[in-house]
Design an enzyme around this catalytic site. Structure first.
Site, PDB file in Angstrom:
ATOM      1  N   ASP A 183      42.156  57.022  46.870  1.00 32.56           N
ATOM      2  CA  ASP A 183      40.894  56.366  46.478  1.00 32.56           C
ATOM      3  C   ASP A 183      39.827  57.394  46.097  1.00 32.56           C
ATOM      4  OD1 ASP A 183      41.829  55.639  49.407  1.00 32.56           O
ATOM      5  OD2 ASP A 183      39.848  56.429  49.612  1.00 32.56           O
TER       6      ASP A 183
ATOM      7  N   TYR B 202      57.400  48.721  42.470  1.00 31.08           N
ATOM      8  CA  TYR B 202      58.014  48.267  41.224  1.00 31.08           C
ATOM      9  C   TYR B 202      59.487  47.916  41.369  1.00 31.08           C
ATOM     10  CZ  TYR B 202      53.759  49.589  38.904  1.00 31.08           C
ATOM     11  OH  TYR B 202      52.442  49.673  38.533  1.00 31.08           O
TER      12      TYR B 202
ATOM     13  N   LYS C  83      48.311  57.607  49.664  1.00 29.78           N
ATOM     14  CA  LYS C  83      47.475  56.898  50.640  1.00 29.78           C
ATOM     15  C   LYS C  83      48.179  57.035  51.988  1.00 29.78           C
ATOM     16  CE  LYS C  83      44.058  53.923  51.492  1.00 29.78           C
ATOM     17  NZ  LYS C  83      42.639  54.200  51.280  1.00 29.78           N
TER      18      LYS C  83
ATOM     19  N   ASP D  31      50.214  54.404  37.629  1.00 21.66           N
ATOM     20  CA  ASP D  31      50.021  53.399  36.590  1.00 21.66           C
ATOM     21  C   ASP D  31      48.520  53.214  36.347  1.00 21.66           C
ATOM     22  OD1 ASP D  31      50.303  51.316  34.867  1.00 21.66           O
ATOM     23  OD2 ASP D  31      51.265  49.941  36.272  1.00 21.66           O
TER      24      ASP D  31
END
Ligand code: NAD
Length: 486
Positions: free
Chosen positions: A210, A130, A177, A234
């Site tokens: 995930d 972002y 991740k 988000d």
């Protein structure tokens, strides 16, 4: 009249259903005895139309900086025309680093597939992809920089643990991740382990995003507090809001060291604006978080319990309507009156809530003071825009150019995959090549002048240099990733 011990807050009524749900939320707060000194500011559509592309006038910032507490209704972000999202502007300008979103099921009174969900997402709000630093690098390749800082990780992770402790939560889960992004997400995970060790009373675990997100979608009741970088947070927080039953139910807090902002998670709902149909619950529950934050936990407790009782009594706005569960289908105004009528009452089926003085308010960024690591230049990644897709030919050409210099070609990757030396003919190559040069004499220090000399030779030989990335060791540890397959 404003009570002597009241807290100044800034209020914006927003667009669409904003004004009606803000009126509703403030009515309930006033009836519950909230001690508020309200300063109104205008933001959103009308301000954009007056030519302020940020959606906020300069003088409104003065109020926010003075009161340090912002209770905000949703606003319209006009499409196109160079308008900036005001939410992103406010979060970044005021350093609101923590986005806190409780996601709770209200079964059996609100229909949901996950009746036992009761979790809180703590999303990092300022960093990650972002930062908005994007570049087109070549004809084919575009990039977005993912920035993760140690202070940023320390602030959000500490906030998550302090929030858990203050709100009597038993566990904090970290989602990253870091099996793929070993440096950026790896840092987030590392800081989670470091800071988590200071909270032996709280359980902790780490999930790869995930499978973690999939598990939240199927078994949200197994999670309690989840802390995660910006982009994952988000997506995850919208997934969990959806699981709860209605977008109209959830509130959120955006917390910084200086200012905090409280709002519903939904938008302006233009389809139902001005029709007395909107559910004010999301904004009201954001207001409850605000009251706890400004040191009025008893008022927060009273309102939240009255609201739970209202939902239990089957008094529902249209978005919650269910033929079996709804006893009174009401509009915004009647719902508001029903909550006010139940102030002082506890829910019968739901567990009553009890807010305590929000310790989270006192959590300072508390970034650990440390000696900066010793940095040593050991090589350079030179990025080329190169049309010929033969990695072997490129490698040999670069070797010829760099031969005899102090930096030697170490490898070439294409989209991160090693293609030279010993690449695979099956690997698809774009026009974007990363060519890694390291000291020709292993272990030798590299000087900036040597990098500049290499770049000059490459450019003179006709290569399109589009970017360089310096390779440093920090306290002897490589500060760069290996090529995939290296
Ligand atoms: P939305 O959340 O406004 O509406 C989605 C759906 O949910 C609609 O059917 C709406 O009627 C319903 N809904 C939303 N809130 C409700 C409530 N309180 N009670 C009952 N039903 C409710 O999302 P959208 O339609 O994608 O966006 C509309 C506008 O809101 C856009 O201009 C967008 O930019 C803005 N928006 C603002 C914020 C914010 O200010 N924080 C957040 C999201 C969207």
């Amino acid at each position: 009249m404003v009570a002597a011990n009241s807290t100044a807050i800034t209020v914006a009524y927003g667009d669409g259903i904003g004004p009606e749900i803000m009126r509703a939320a403030l009515q309930v707060m006033q009836a519950a005895g909230a001690r508020l000194d309200i300063e109104e500011i205008e933001i959103g559509e009308q301000v954009y139309k007056r030519g302020f592309t940020s959606g906020i006038e300069p003088k409104a910032w003065d109020s926010l900086r003075r009161t340090k507490v912002f209770f905000k209704a949703p606003i319209t972000t006009p499409q196109g025309g160079g308008y900036k999202s005001l939410n992103v502007t406010i979060r970044k300008t005021l350093g609101l680093y923590a986005n806190v979103r409780p996601c709770v099921s209200y079964a059996p009174f609100v229909e949901t597939h996950h009746p036992k969900m009761d979790l809180v997402i703590v999303r990092e709000n300022e960093e990650d992809l972002y930062a908005g630093i994007e570049h087109r690098q070549s004809d084919e390749v575009f990039q977005c920089l993912k920035l993760i800082s140690r202070p940023g990780c320390e602030k959000i992770v500490r906030y998550a643990f302090e929030y858990a402790r203050a709100n009597k939560r038993r566990k904090v889960s970290c989602f990253t991740k870091d099996n793929i992004m070993k440096m950026t997400d790896g840092l987030f995970h590392k800081v989670f382990d470091e800071i988590g060790a200071e909270y032996p009373d709280i359980e902790k675990d780490h999930w790869i995003i995930d499978i973690g997100m999939a598990r939240v979608a199927t078994h949200p009741e197994r999670f309690d507090v989840i802390v995660t970088p910006n982009l994952y947070g988000d997506i995850l927080s919208d997934v969990t809001a959806e699981l709860a039953g209605s977008v109209g139910l959830a509130g959120s807090a955006n917390i910084g060291d200086h200012v905090a902002m409280f709002e519903a998670i939904h938008g302006t709902a233009p389809d139902i604006a001005g029709k007395n149909l909107a559910n004010p619950s999301g904004l009201l529950l954001a207001g409850v978080m605000m009251l706890a934050h400004i040191g009025q936990p008893e008022v927060a407790t009273n309102i939240h319990n009255a609201w739970l009782r209202t939902i239990e009594d089957g008094i529902h706005t249209r978005d919650l309507y269910n033929a079996e569960l709804t006893r009174h289908l009401v509009g915004t105004d009647a719902f508001t009156e029903a909550v006010i009528a139940r102030l002082g009452q506890l829910p019968n089926t739901f567990k009553p809530v009890a807010y305590v003085e929000a310790a989270t308010q006192k959590v300072k960024a508390s970034v650990v003071a440390r000696e900066p690591a010793k940095r040593e230049l050991v090589g350079v990644d030179v990025f080329l825009d190169h049309e010929n897709r033969d990695p072997q030919a490129l490698g040999e050409g670069l070797r010829q150019v760099s031969d005899g210099g102090s930096l030697a070609l170490n490898m070439i990757t294409n989209r991160g995959v090693k293609v030279y030396p010993n690449g695979f003919p099956e690997t698809f190559c774009t026009d974007h090549w990363r060519c890694r040069f390291m000291a020709a004499e292993p272990g030798e220090r590299v000087k900036h002048s040597q990098v500049l000399a290499l770049l000059a030779r490459l450019i003179d030989a006709g290569y399109e240099v589009i970017k360089t990335e310096y390779l440093f060791k920090f306290d002897g540890e490589p500060g760069y990733s290996l090529g995939q397959g290296q």
